[in-house]
Design a protein around this motif. Structure first.
Motif, PDB file in Angstrom:
ATOM      1  N   VAL A  69       0.970  -1.317   0.173  1.00 24.08           N
ATOM      2  CA  VAL A  69      -0.022  -0.080  -0.292  1.00 24.08           C
ATOM      3  C   VAL A  69       0.245   1.114   0.045  1.00 24.08           C
ATOM      4  CG1 VAL A  69      -2.308  -1.214   0.914  1.00 24.08           C
ATOM      5  CG2 VAL A  69      -0.104  -0.172   2.187  1.00 24.08           C
ATOM      6  N   HIS A  70       0.131   2.472  -0.951  1.00 22.77           N
ATOM      7  CA  HIS A  70       1.392   3.672  -1.174  1.00 22.77           C
ATOM      8  C   HIS A  70       0.231   4.682  -0.741  1.00 22.77           C
ATOM      9  CE1 HIS A  70       4.445   5.662  -3.369  1.00 22.77           C
ATOM     10  NE2 HIS A  70       3.589   7.036  -3.169  1.00 22.77           N
ATOM     11  N   PHE A  71       0.796   5.251   0.311  1.00 24.12           N
ATOM     12  CA  PHE A  71      -0.931   6.211   1.198  1.00 24.12           C
ATOM     13  C   PHE A  71       0.180   7.762   0.736  1.00 24.12           C
ATOM     14  CE2 PHE A  71      -2.477   2.511   3.418  1.00 24.12           C
ATOM     15  CZ  PHE A  71      -3.513   2.572   2.668  1.00 24.12           C
ATOM     16  N   HIS A  72      -0.873   8.497   0.517  1.00 20.27           N
ATOM     17  CA  HIS A  72      -0.296  10.140   0.672  1.00 20.27           C
ATOM     18  C   HIS A  72      -1.337  10.555   1.583  1.00 20.27           C
ATOM     19  CE1 HIS A  72       1.663  10.876  -2.689  1.00 20.27           C
ATOM     20  NE2 HIS A  72       2.060   9.802  -3.124  1.00 20.27           N
ATOM     21  N   ASP A  73      -1.083  12.032   2.576  1.00 19.86           N
ATOM     22  CA  ASP A  73      -1.489  11.896   3.529  1.00 19.86           C
ATOM     23  C   ASP A  73      -2.406  13.418   3.325  1.00 19.86           C
ATOM     24  OD1 ASP A  73      -1.853  11.974   6.674  1.00 19.86           O
ATOM     25  OD2 ASP A  73      -0.616  13.140   7.338  1.00 19.86           O
ATOM     26  N   THR A  74      -2.709  13.532   2.203  1.00 21.70           N
ATOM     27  CA  THR A  74      -3.299  14.797   2.041  1.00 21.70           C
ATOM     28  C   THR A  74      -4.256  15.369   3.169  1.00 21.70           C
ATOM     29  OG1 THR A  74      -3.233  14.700  -0.381  1.00 21.70           O
ATOM     30  CG2 THR A  74      -4.698  16.102  -0.200  1.00 21.70           C
ATOM     31  N   TYR A  75      -5.086  14.639   3.368  1.00 27.23           N
ATOM     32  CA  TYR A  75      -6.529  14.287   4.500  1.00 27.23           C
ATOM     33  C   TYR A  75      -5.707  13.997   5.680  1.00 27.23           C
ATOM     34  CZ  TYR A  75      -9.199  16.024   0.202  1.00 27.23           C
ATOM     35  OH  TYR A  75     -10.006  16.648  -0.586  1.00 27.23           O
ATOM     36  N   GLY A  76      -4.788  14.046   6.316  1.00 23.92           N
ATOM     37  CA  GLY A  76      -4.467  13.494   7.405  1.00 23.92           C
ATOM     38  C   GLY A  76      -4.390  11.873   8.008  1.00 23.92           C
ATOM     39  N   GLN A  77      -5.620  10.801   6.771  1.00 21.06           N
ATOM     40  CA  GLN A  77      -5.143   9.577   7.141  1.00 21.06           C
ATOM     41  C   GLN A  77      -4.360   8.931   6.755  1.00 21.06           C
ATOM     42  OE1 GLN A  77      -8.607   9.284   7.876  1.00 21.06           O
ATOM     43  NE2 GLN A  77      -8.437  11.502   8.388  1.00 21.06           N
ATOM     44  N   ALA A  78      -3.327   8.744   6.041  1.00 19.48           N
ATOM     45  CA  ALA A  78      -2.489   8.170   6.201  1.00 19.48           C
ATOM     46  C   ALA A  78      -1.851   7.299   7.180  1.00 19.48           C
ATOM     47  CB  ALA A  78      -1.278   8.491   5.461  1.00 19.48           C
ATOM     48  N   LEU A  79      -1.883   7.641   8.326  1.00 19.77           N
ATOM     49  CA  LEU A  79      -1.586   6.463   9.630  1.00 19.77           C
ATOM     50  C   LEU A  79      -2.885   5.467   9.287  1.00 19.77           C
ATOM     51  CD1 LEU A  79       0.777   7.977  12.275  1.00 19.77           C
ATOM     52  CD2 LEU A  79       1.109   6.024  10.889  1.00 19.77           C
TER      53      LEU A  79
ATOM     54  N   SER B 270       7.588   7.655   2.421  1.00 22.90           N
ATOM     55  CA  SER B 270       8.957   8.174   2.227  1.00 22.90           C
ATOM     56  C   SER B 270       9.657   8.682   4.009  1.00 22.90           C
ATOM     57  CB  SER B 270       8.482   9.097   1.162  1.00 22.90           C
ATOM     58  OG  SER B 270       9.047  10.461   0.766  1.00 22.90           O
ATOM     59  N   ALA B 271      10.707   8.591   3.677  1.00 25.99           N
ATOM     60  CA  ALA B 271      11.820   9.411   4.790  1.00 25.99           C
ATOM     61  C   ALA B 271      11.300  11.129   4.734  1.00 25.99           C
ATOM     62  CB  ALA B 271      13.363   9.735   4.593  1.00 25.99           C
ATOM     63  N   GLY B 272      11.302  10.928   5.610  1.00 24.29           N
ATOM     64  CA  GLY B 272      10.531  12.713   6.113  1.00 24.29           C
ATOM     65  C   GLY B 272       9.059  13.110   4.906  1.00 24.29           C
ATOM     66  N   GLY B 273       8.250  12.268   4.690  1.00 28.93           N
ATOM     67  CA  GLY B 273       7.154  12.848   4.054  1.00 28.93           C
ATOM     68  C   GLY B 273       7.456  13.568   2.500  1.00 28.93           C
ATOM     69  N   LEU B 274       8.561  13.084   2.214  1.00 28.76           N
ATOM     70  CA  LEU B 274       9.150  14.080   1.222  1.00 28.76           C
ATOM     71  C   LEU B 274       7.799  13.469   0.113  1.00 28.76           C
ATOM     72  CD1 LEU B 274      13.141  13.257   1.435  1.00 28.76           C
ATOM     73  CD2 LEU B 274      11.913  15.814   1.221  1.00 28.76           C
ATOM     74  N   GLY B 275       8.204  14.626  -0.985  1.00 25.49           N
ATOM     75  CA  GLY B 275       6.795  14.475  -1.904  1.00 25.49           C
ATOM     76  C   GLY B 275       5.629  14.811  -1.864  1.00 25.49           C
ATOM     77  N   GLY B 276       4.967  14.975  -2.516  1.00 23.33           N
ATOM     78  CA  GLY B 276       3.408  15.507  -3.150  1.00 23.33           C
ATOM     79  C   GLY B 276       2.977  15.287  -4.471  1.00 23.33           C
ATOM     80  N   CYS B 277       1.428  15.182  -4.075  1.00 26.74           N
ATOM     81  CA  CYS B 277       1.048  14.965  -5.373  1.00 26.74           C
ATOM     82  C   CYS B 277       0.852  16.169  -5.902  1.00 26.74           C
ATOM     83  CB  CYS B 277      -0.690  14.830  -4.141  1.00 26.74           C
ATOM     84  SG  CYS B 277      -2.017  13.965  -5.661  1.00 26.74           S
ATOM     85  N   PRO B 278       0.706  16.156  -7.538  1.00 28.37           N
ATOM     86  CA  PRO B 278       0.268  17.511  -8.023  1.00 28.37           C
ATOM     87  C   PRO B 278      -0.939  17.499  -8.800  1.00 28.37           C
ATOM     88  CG  PRO B 278       1.948  15.489  -8.541  1.00 28.37           C
ATOM     89  CD  PRO B 278       1.710  15.318  -7.619  1.00 28.37           C
ATOM     90  N   TYR B 279      -2.087  16.558  -7.404  1.00 26.72           N
ATOM     91  CA  TYR B 279      -3.621  16.814  -9.003  1.00 26.72           C
ATOM     92  C   TYR B 279      -4.549  16.981  -7.868  1.00 26.72           C
ATOM     93  CZ  TYR B 279      -0.267  13.616 -11.484  1.00 26.72           C
ATOM     94  OH  TYR B 279       0.901  13.026 -12.406  1.00 26.72           O
ATOM     95  N   ALA B 280      -3.692  17.282  -6.629  1.00 24.33           N
ATOM     96  CA  ALA B 280      -4.579  18.203  -5.327  1.00 24.33           C
ATOM     97  C   ALA B 280      -3.986  19.252  -4.437  1.00 24.33           C
ATOM     98  CB  ALA B 280      -4.851  16.806  -4.472  1.00 24.33           C
ATOM     99  N   GLU B 281      -4.504  19.990  -4.499  1.00 25.31           N
ATOM    100  CA  GLU B 281      -4.699  21.213  -3.359  1.00 25.31           C
ATOM    101  C   GLU B 281      -4.092  21.072  -2.545  1.00 25.31           C
ATOM    102  OE1 GLU B 281      -5.985  25.869  -3.796  1.00 25.31           O
ATOM    103  OE2 GLU B 281      -6.855  24.906  -4.609  1.00 25.31           O
ATOM    104  N   SER B 282      -3.389  21.507  -1.906  1.00 28.21           N
ATOM    105  CA  SER B 282      -2.748  21.220  -0.399  1.00 28.21           C
ATOM    106  C   SER B 282      -2.473  19.565  -0.147  1.00 28.21           C
ATOM    107  CB  SER B 282      -4.299  21.787   0.626  1.00 28.21           C
ATOM    108  OG  SER B 282      -4.349  22.917  -0.209  1.00 28.21           O
ATOM    109  N   ALA B 283      -2.318  19.309  -0.967  1.00 33.49           N
ATOM    110  CA  ALA B 283      -1.913  17.817  -1.050  1.00 33.49           C
ATOM    111  C   ALA B 283      -0.482  17.835  -0.560  1.00 33.49           C
ATOM    112  CB  ALA B 283      -1.189  17.145  -1.720  1.00 33.49           C
ATOM    113  N   THR B 284       0.079  16.866   1.112  1.00 30.64           N
ATOM    114  CA  THR B 284       0.615  17.278   1.746  1.00 30.64           C
ATOM    115  C   THR B 284       2.044  16.164   1.537  1.00 30.64           C
ATOM    116  OG1 THR B 284      -0.109  16.333   3.520  1.00 30.64           O
ATOM    117  CG2 THR B 284      -0.501  18.546   3.843  1.00 30.64           C
ATOM    118  N   GLY B 285       1.788  15.624   0.903  1.00 31.70           N
ATOM    119  CA  GLY B 285       3.178  14.267   0.315  1.00 31.70           C
ATOM    120  C   GLY B 285       2.566  12.710   0.821  1.00 31.70           C
ATOM    121  N   ASN B 286       3.638  12.469   0.878  1.00 31.40           N
ATOM    122  CA  ASN B 286       3.749  10.486   1.152  1.00 31.40           C
ATOM    123  C   ASN B 286       3.259  10.012   2.293  1.00 31.40           C
ATOM    124  OD1 ASN B 286       4.286   9.317  -1.909  1.00 31.40           O
ATOM    125  ND2 ASN B 286       5.597  10.768  -0.922  1.00 31.40           N
ATOM    126  N   LEU B 287       2.807   8.941   3.099  1.00 32.52           N
ATOM    127  CA  LEU B 287       3.219   8.944   4.192  1.00 32.52           C
ATOM    128  C   LEU B 287       4.352   9.144   5.229  1.00 32.52           C
ATOM    129  CD1 LEU B 287       2.300   7.636   7.033  1.00 32.52           C
ATOM    130  CD2 LEU B 287       2.201   5.424   5.628  1.00 32.52           C
TER     131      LEU B 287
END
Length: 305
Positions: A214-224, A241-258
């Motif tokens: 599984v590969h979760f992004h934390d855009t809405y704070g649901q990754a954990l 992703s170490a340090g939460g690096l990364g982001g989603c270019p398809y959603a405004e305010s996306a906060t990146g990978n878990l």
């Protein structure tokens, strides 16, 4: 930096999990400022030294599309580690991986028509024809092949994605020869019940949790929360992703990978073995944040650094 953490094991959870570290590839690929090759190489070495068993190093994508990864060949030659997995978009990318003697590749598919068109310039069905020779040739060369499936929980253009559609795409990629499917919540809209429903649907289709990551992004704070739901469903491979690096270019305010640190803190608190030295990992993410010129969004990095 050491902080007390009480360990309380939960019943019916895996004893051990594998973390598939995606920071050097998925994390850095969206960075506008080019990170020097030597820094990327040191980042990867530090992640390995921290005990992460799998570190996805880069992608052999055309530099026009992802300038940050234009140094893929130079990076892999410098690392001289054929066990590091790389993403390959097509046969040209595979050729480059084969030339370097690499042993593990990943392909990147889509669960939706629109994203397949935008990201791969193929229709949902046409993507399989593109992947078939890549996977076949890789397997013939003795390579292991992982398949990412994006937009599994929602698509910014199409909205909700039917579970049956995701399972159908995943099964077709597996039938091509992929050994593992990584189910991606690309825009971070998934919730715990949805995670369990999707994993259960794959099991019902004959593709059990042993073949799933599984590969979760934390855009809405649901990754954990989603990671814990996947744990309860029996999943034992988690992308992070170490340090939460990364982001989603398809959603405004996306906060990146878990963030890997946040995942490790939760897993260790549950008594689940990861093999990761959390202090070394936090130090690595703090070091990389210094090179990027901004603090890490990881809550655990913030708390322990």
């Amino acid at each position: 930096m050491r902080q007390p953490q009480r360990v309380e094991s939960a019943t019916a959870l895996p004893d051990k999990v594998t973390i598939w570290e995606v920071g050097p590839r998925d994390g850095l690929q969206n960075e506008k400022a080019i990170v020097q090759t030597e820094v990327k190489a040191e980042f990867i070495r530090r992640l390995l030294d921290a005990g992460l068993p799998i570190v996805e190093a880069t992608s052999f994508v055309h530099p026009k599309w992802v300038p940050q990864l234009a140094d893929a060949k130079e990076l892999m030659e410098g690392l001289a580690n054929p066990e590091l997995p790389v993403l390959v978009p097509n046969e040209r990318g595979l050729d480059r991986a084969l030339e370097l003697g690499l042993k593990h590749i990943a392909i990147f598919g889509s669960a939706t028509e629109t994203f397949a068109t935008k990201n791969l310039n193929r229709s949902l069905d046409e993507q399989f024809a593109m992947f078939e020779p890549t996977v076949r040739r890789a397997r013939e060369a003795g390579m292991d092949v992982r398949a990412y499936v994006s937009m599994c929980f929602g698509d910014p253009w199409e909205g909700d994605v039917p579970v049956e559609q995701v399972v159908g795409v995943g099964k077709r990629l597996f039938d091509l020869g992929a050994s593992q499917l990584s189910l991606g919540d690309t825009i971070g809209v998934g919730t715990a019940g949805h995670v369990k429903r999707l994993i259960g649907a794959f099991d019902e289709a004959g593709l059990g949790v042993d073949h799933l990551a599984v590969h979760f992004h934390d855009t809405y704070g649901q990754a954990l929360a989603n990671a814990y739901a996947a744990l309860e469903a029996g999943v034992t491979t988690f992308d992070a992703s170490a340090g939460g690096l990364g982001g989603c270019p398809y959603a405004e305010s996306a906060t990146g990978n878990l963030a890997t640190e946040d995942l490790v803190w939760m897993l260790h608190g549950l008594g689940i073995e990861t093999g990761v030295d959390l202090e070394a990992l936090v130090a690595t993410s703090t070091w990389m944040a210094g090179h990027l010129g901004r603090p890490s969004p990881s809550r655990v990095v913030t708390a322990l650094s």
